[in-house]
Scaffold this active site. Structure first.
Site, PDB file in Angstrom:
ATOM      1  N   VAL A  11       0.821  -1.214   0.000  1.00  0.00           N
ATOM      2  CA  VAL A  11       0.000   0.000   0.000  1.00  0.00           C
ATOM      3  C   VAL A  11       0.856   1.266   0.000  1.00  0.00           C
ATOM      4  O   VAL A  11       0.614   2.194  -0.778  1.00  0.00           O
ATOM      5  CB  VAL A  11      -0.966  -0.018   1.215  1.00  0.00           C
ATOM      6  CG1 VAL A  11      -1.567   1.347   1.465  1.00  0.00           C
ATOM      7  CG2 VAL A  11      -2.071  -1.017   0.948  1.00  0.00           C
ATOM      8  N   GLU A 151      -7.575   2.733   2.604  1.00  0.00           N
ATOM      9  CA  GLU A 151      -7.230   2.446   1.215  1.00  0.00           C
ATOM     10  C   GLU A 151      -8.049   1.259   0.715  1.00  0.00           C
ATOM     11  O   GLU A 151      -8.151   0.250   1.380  1.00  0.00           O
ATOM     12  CB  GLU A 151      -5.721   2.141   1.128  1.00  0.00           C
ATOM     13  CG  GLU A 151      -5.227   1.910  -0.269  1.00  0.00           C
ATOM     14  CD  GLU A 151      -5.702   2.992  -1.233  1.00  0.00           C
ATOM     15  OE1 GLU A 151      -5.443   4.170  -0.989  1.00  0.00           O
ATOM     16  OE2 GLU A 151      -6.364   2.637  -2.230  1.00  0.00           O
ATOM     17  N   LEU A 153      -7.555  -0.053  -2.530  1.00  0.00           N
ATOM     18  CA  LEU A 153      -6.950  -0.638  -3.737  1.00  0.00           C
ATOM     19  C   LEU A 153      -6.920  -2.157  -3.645  1.00  0.00           C
ATOM     20  O   LEU A 153      -6.879  -2.728  -2.563  1.00  0.00           O
ATOM     21  CB  LEU A 153      -5.544  -0.085  -3.964  1.00  0.00           C
ATOM     22  CG  LEU A 153      -4.422  -0.361  -2.946  1.00  0.00           C
ATOM     23  CD1 LEU A 153      -3.866  -1.753  -3.031  1.00  0.00           C
ATOM     24  CD2 LEU A 153      -3.301   0.653  -3.141  1.00  0.00           C
ATOM     25  N   LYS A 207     -14.078   1.152   6.167  1.00  0.00           N
ATOM     26  CA  LYS A 207     -13.121   0.230   5.544  1.00  0.00           C
ATOM     27  C   LYS A 207     -13.442  -1.219   5.910  1.00  0.00           C
ATOM     28  O   LYS A 207     -13.499  -2.107   5.056  1.00  0.00           O
ATOM     29  CB  LYS A 207     -11.704   0.594   5.991  1.00  0.00           C
ATOM     30  CG  LYS A 207     -10.629  -0.371   5.562  1.00  0.00           C
ATOM     31  CD  LYS A 207     -10.495  -0.475   4.053  1.00  0.00           C
ATOM     32  CE  LYS A 207      -9.618  -1.653   3.662  1.00  0.00           C
ATOM     33  NZ  LYS A 207      -9.545  -1.891   2.244  1.00  0.00           N
ATOM     34  N   ASN A 211     -14.820  -4.372   3.387  1.00  0.00           N
ATOM     35  CA  ASN A 211     -14.155  -5.668   3.218  1.00  0.00           C
ATOM     36  C   ASN A 211     -15.023  -6.820   3.724  1.00  0.00           C
ATOM     37  O   ASN A 211     -15.070  -7.889   3.115  1.00  0.00           O
ATOM     38  CB  ASN A 211     -12.800  -5.671   3.928  1.00  0.00           C
ATOM     39  CG  ASN A 211     -11.704  -5.143   3.014  1.00  0.00           C
ATOM     40  OD1 ASN A 211     -11.960  -4.765   1.874  1.00  0.00           O
ATOM     41  ND2 ASN A 211     -10.478  -5.109   3.503  1.00  0.00           N
ATOM     42  N   CYS A 263      -5.877  -9.082   3.254  1.00  0.00           N
ATOM     43  CA  CYS A 263      -6.885  -8.207   3.865  1.00  0.00           C
ATOM     44  C   CYS A 263      -8.110  -8.937   4.415  1.00  0.00           C
ATOM     45  O   CYS A 263      -8.389  -8.840   5.607  1.00  0.00           O
ATOM     46  CB  CYS A 263      -7.327  -7.155   2.853  1.00  0.00           C
ATOM     47  SG  CYS A 263      -6.003  -5.990   2.483  1.00  0.00           S
TER      48      CYS A 263
HETATM   49  N1  LIG Z   1      -2.284  -5.071   0.580  1.00  0.00           N
HETATM   50  C1  LIG Z   1      -3.460  -4.597   0.235  1.00  0.00           C
HETATM   51  O1  LIG Z   1      -4.029  -4.952  -0.790  1.00  0.00           O
HETATM   52  C2  LIG Z   1      -4.153  -3.579   1.103  1.00  0.00           C
HETATM   53  C3  LIG Z   1      -5.256  -2.884   0.600  1.00  0.00           C
HETATM   54  C4  LIG Z   1      -5.877  -1.939   1.396  1.00  0.00           C
HETATM   55  C5  LIG Z   1      -5.400  -1.693   2.680  1.00  0.00           C
HETATM   56  N2  LIG Z   1      -4.330  -2.396   3.162  1.00  0.00           N
HETATM   57  C6  LIG Z   1      -3.847  -2.092   4.501  1.00  0.00           C
HETATM   58  O2  LIG Z   1      -2.684  -1.292   4.395  1.00  0.00           O
HETATM   59  C7  LIG Z   1      -1.768  -1.587   5.448  1.00  0.00           C
HETATM   60  C8  LIG Z   1      -0.420  -1.983   4.882  1.00  0.00           C
HETATM   61  O3  LIG Z   1      -0.561  -3.182   4.152  1.00  0.00           O
HETATM   62  P1  LIG Z   1       0.563  -3.721   3.163  1.00  0.00           P
HETATM   63  O4  LIG Z   1      -0.027  -4.863   2.432  1.00  0.00           O
HETATM   64  O5  LIG Z   1       1.138  -2.583   2.410  1.00  0.00           O
HETATM   65  O6  LIG Z   1       1.654  -4.228   4.243  1.00  0.00           O
HETATM   66  P2  LIG Z   1       3.187  -4.586   3.985  1.00  0.00           P
HETATM   67  O7  LIG Z   1       3.537  -5.572   5.040  1.00  0.00           O
HETATM   68  O8  LIG Z   1       3.395  -4.941   2.541  1.00  0.00           O
HETATM   69  O9  LIG Z   1       3.968  -3.222   4.245  1.00  0.00           O
HETATM   70  C9  LIG Z   1       4.155  -2.626   5.480  1.00  0.00           C
HETATM   71  C10 LIG Z   1       5.531  -1.959   5.496  1.00  0.00           C
HETATM   72  O10 LIG Z   1       5.637  -1.130   6.640  1.00  0.00           O
HETATM   73  C11 LIG Z   1       6.971  -1.181   7.099  1.00  0.00           C
HETATM   74  N3  LIG Z   1       7.007  -0.665   8.485  1.00  0.00           N
HETATM   75  C12 LIG Z   1       6.469  -1.211   9.602  1.00  0.00           C
HETATM   76  N4  LIG Z   1       6.703  -0.398  10.668  1.00  0.00           N
HETATM   77  C13 LIG Z   1       7.356   0.682  10.208  1.00  0.00           C
HETATM   78  C14 LIG Z   1       7.869   1.875  10.805  1.00  0.00           C
HETATM   79  N5  LIG Z   1       7.705   2.123  12.128  1.00  0.00           N
HETATM   80  N6  LIG Z   1       8.521   2.759  10.047  1.00  0.00           N
HETATM   81  C15 LIG Z   1       8.682   2.525   8.727  1.00  0.00           C
HETATM   82  N7  LIG Z   1       8.224   1.439   8.078  1.00  0.00           N
HETATM   83  C16 LIG Z   1       7.567   0.525   8.815  1.00  0.00           C
HETATM   84  C17 LIG Z   1       7.350  -2.635   6.936  1.00  0.00           C
HETATM   85  O11 LIG Z   1       8.759  -2.811   6.928  1.00  0.00           O
HETATM   86  C18 LIG Z   1       6.698  -2.950   5.589  1.00  0.00           C
HETATM   87  O12 LIG Z   1       7.584  -2.721   4.509  1.00  0.00           O
HETATM   88  C19 LIG Z   1      -2.446  -2.679   6.270  1.00  0.00           C
HETATM   89  O13 LIG Z   1      -3.141  -2.092   7.333  1.00  0.00           O
HETATM   90  C20 LIG Z   1      -3.424  -3.302   5.302  1.00  0.00           C
HETATM   91  O14 LIG Z   1      -4.530  -3.873   5.943  1.00  0.00           O
HETATM   92  C21 LIG Z   1      -3.704  -3.305   2.391  1.00  0.00           C
END
Ligand SMILES: NC(=O)c1ccc[n+]([C@@H]2O[C@H](COP(=O)([O-])OP(=O)(O)OC[C@H]3O[C@@H](n4cnc5c(N)ncnc54)[C@H](O)[C@@H]3O)[C@@H](O)[C@H]2O)c1
Length: 438
Positions: A11, A151, A153, A207, A211, A263
């Protein structure tokens, strides 16, 4: 607008690149040094169609940067987005908010000048207020507002979804913060994207409600598919028959092995937990979780029954491992239930996935991975389709048949035409489709 994106995963990276494409000055921060080093070299750590070009174009234009230094990025920005993970907490199924709160504490110490702190991570209702409390406690003089901007997406279509969303939901409670958020999304006015402004709690609930509704729709059609199998009906025709009703809608009525991914499983669990705590149990969602978990487990049984009650000593070819096509994401993928259950029943599993095999290699010991779909079919006693990658639809069934030891297919995504496959001599079973009369 200067924006810091905290968390550069699926995201954060997509949102950061798209906001840069909108014309903002964006820095994506992550605490994973290897990820940031790769991004700085122009390597994209995840598979998401179109992301490599979007990132490189915006990095070249000087609008998109990557870094490890959260404090420096936050001090210079107008808005900071929290896009860190919110996985399921061990033990109780609630969302693990430790990453969000840790990021909030770091942001709190770094804020200088008016800043809007936006939660983009999916967070249970009440989290925005807690983020505000953490910041106020750490730096009582900080000039800030919090906002919730969930989000929506979809992985695999993430850029399109971010650049042309059905709507943008923004929970915000001050005029100043609303102006900043409106400014960030101003380019979407051109395509008349609906902007839904709400209070923070409403945005957070929206959100999860979204979902949970989608997860319910999938689970509903999956159970209808079970009924179709028993009574000789075709679930695809049923889905079309109901989906053309505008009140129901055609999307998310495709039967399969149960929902997975990063998700739906964790968000339905977290919603159920929050609702129980609030004394407003979401019994439909709780049932959806249970039915879906049971379904993923039942899929291996379906393959075993198809093979006459045992797969011991058989070679099973598997097509597709990721939770859906066009991503390398393996989080909570149905394959993680199905493949080990088939191995435990004595089968040798040979699998192919266009993008998921690196991660699958870590998660699925004992599986042999191949370079092509045809290789996965070679010598197999049965071929199981778990993920509907587009390229599988174009496979030559005759070539598959020649390669297999026994021409048998269990198609958990209904990507093949049953009559055609049976006409070519396959023993074929899909999901929710009539079996040939014997
Ligand atoms: N993946 C999806 O399709 C999607 C869609 C909508 C919403 N979301 C939501 O978005 C959020 C993120 O999901 P994602 O799939 O991108 O997760 P992800 O695990 O791919 O990415 C999270 C990132 O955050 C970093 N991180 C954690 N703590 C940190 C800090 N203190 N400082 C800097 N970086 C830090 C991690 O190293 C990791 O790279 C979640 O809450 C998820 O539910 C995800």
């Amino acid at each position: 607008m200067r924006i810091a994106m905290i968390g550069s995963g699926y995201v954060g990276l997509v949102s950061g690149a798209c906001l840069a494409q909108f014309g903002h000055d964006v820095i994506c921060i992550d605490k994973d040094a290897d990820k940031i080093a790769r991004l700085k070299k122009g390597e994209i750590p995840i598979y998401e169609p179109g992301l490599d070009k979007l990132v490189s174009d915006n990095a070249k234009a000087g609008r998109l940067q990557f870094g490890l230094d959260l404090a420096d990025a936050v001090a210079k920005c107008d808005a900071v987005f929290i896009a860190v993970g919110t996985p399921t907490r061990r033990g109780d199924g609630h969302a693990d908010l430790s990453y969000v709160y840790a990021a909030a504490a770091e942001i709190a110490r770094a804020i200088s000048g008016y800043t809007v702190v936006v939660t983009k991570s999916t967070v249970p209702v009440g989290t925005g207020r807690e983020v505000a409390r953490i910041i106020r406690e750490a730096q009582p003089s900080a000039e800030f507002d919090v906002a919730s901007n969930p989000e929506f997406l979809r992985e695999g279509a993430a850029i399109e979804d971010f650049m042309k969303p059905d709507r943008v939901v923004i929970g915000v409670e001050s005029k100043r913060a609303r102006e900043v958020m409106s400014g960030i999304y101003r380019p979407l006015n051109l395509i008349q994207t609906p902007m839904v402004f709400t209070n923070i709690e409403t945005a957070e609930v929206t959100k999860y409600a979204g979902n949970a509704f989608l997860a319910t729709k999938i689970t509903f059609i999956n159970e209808i598919a079970d009924l179709c199998e028993k009574v000789g009906a075709d679930v695809h025709d049923v889905a079309r028959g109901i989906g053309l009703d505008g009140r129901i809608g055609r999307k998310f009525l495709h039967p399969g092995p149960g929902f997975g991914g990063s998700c739906f499983p964790k968000d339905t669990l977290a919603l159920a937990y929050t609702a129980r705590e609030a004394n407003a149990p979401q019994t439909i969602v709780e049932q959806v979780i249970e039915v879906n978990n049971g379904r993923k487990k039942k899929m291996a049984r379906k393959v075993i029954d198809f093979c006459g009650g045992s797969v011991s000593g058989l070679t099973i070819g598997v097509l597709g491992l990721t939770f859906k096509p066009n991503t390398d994401d393996m989080r909570d993928a149905p394959s993680l239930d199905i493949v080990p259950a088939l191995q435990a029943a004595g089968a040798k599993v040979v699998a192919f996935d266009p993008e998921g095999m690196t991660e699958a290699g870590r998660l699925m010991p004992g599986v042999t991975f191949t370079k092509t779909a045809y290789e996965a079919a070679t010598g197999a006693d049965v071929l199981v389709v778990i993920t509907e990658w587009h390229e599988f639809r174009g496979l030559d069934p005759r070539r598959i048949k020649e390669a297999m030891r026994q021409p048998r297919i269990v198609d958990l995504r209904n990507i093949f035409n049953p009559e055609e496959m049976r006409g070519l001599g396959f023993v074929y079973e899909g999901v929710g489709r009539p079996q040939p009369r014997t």
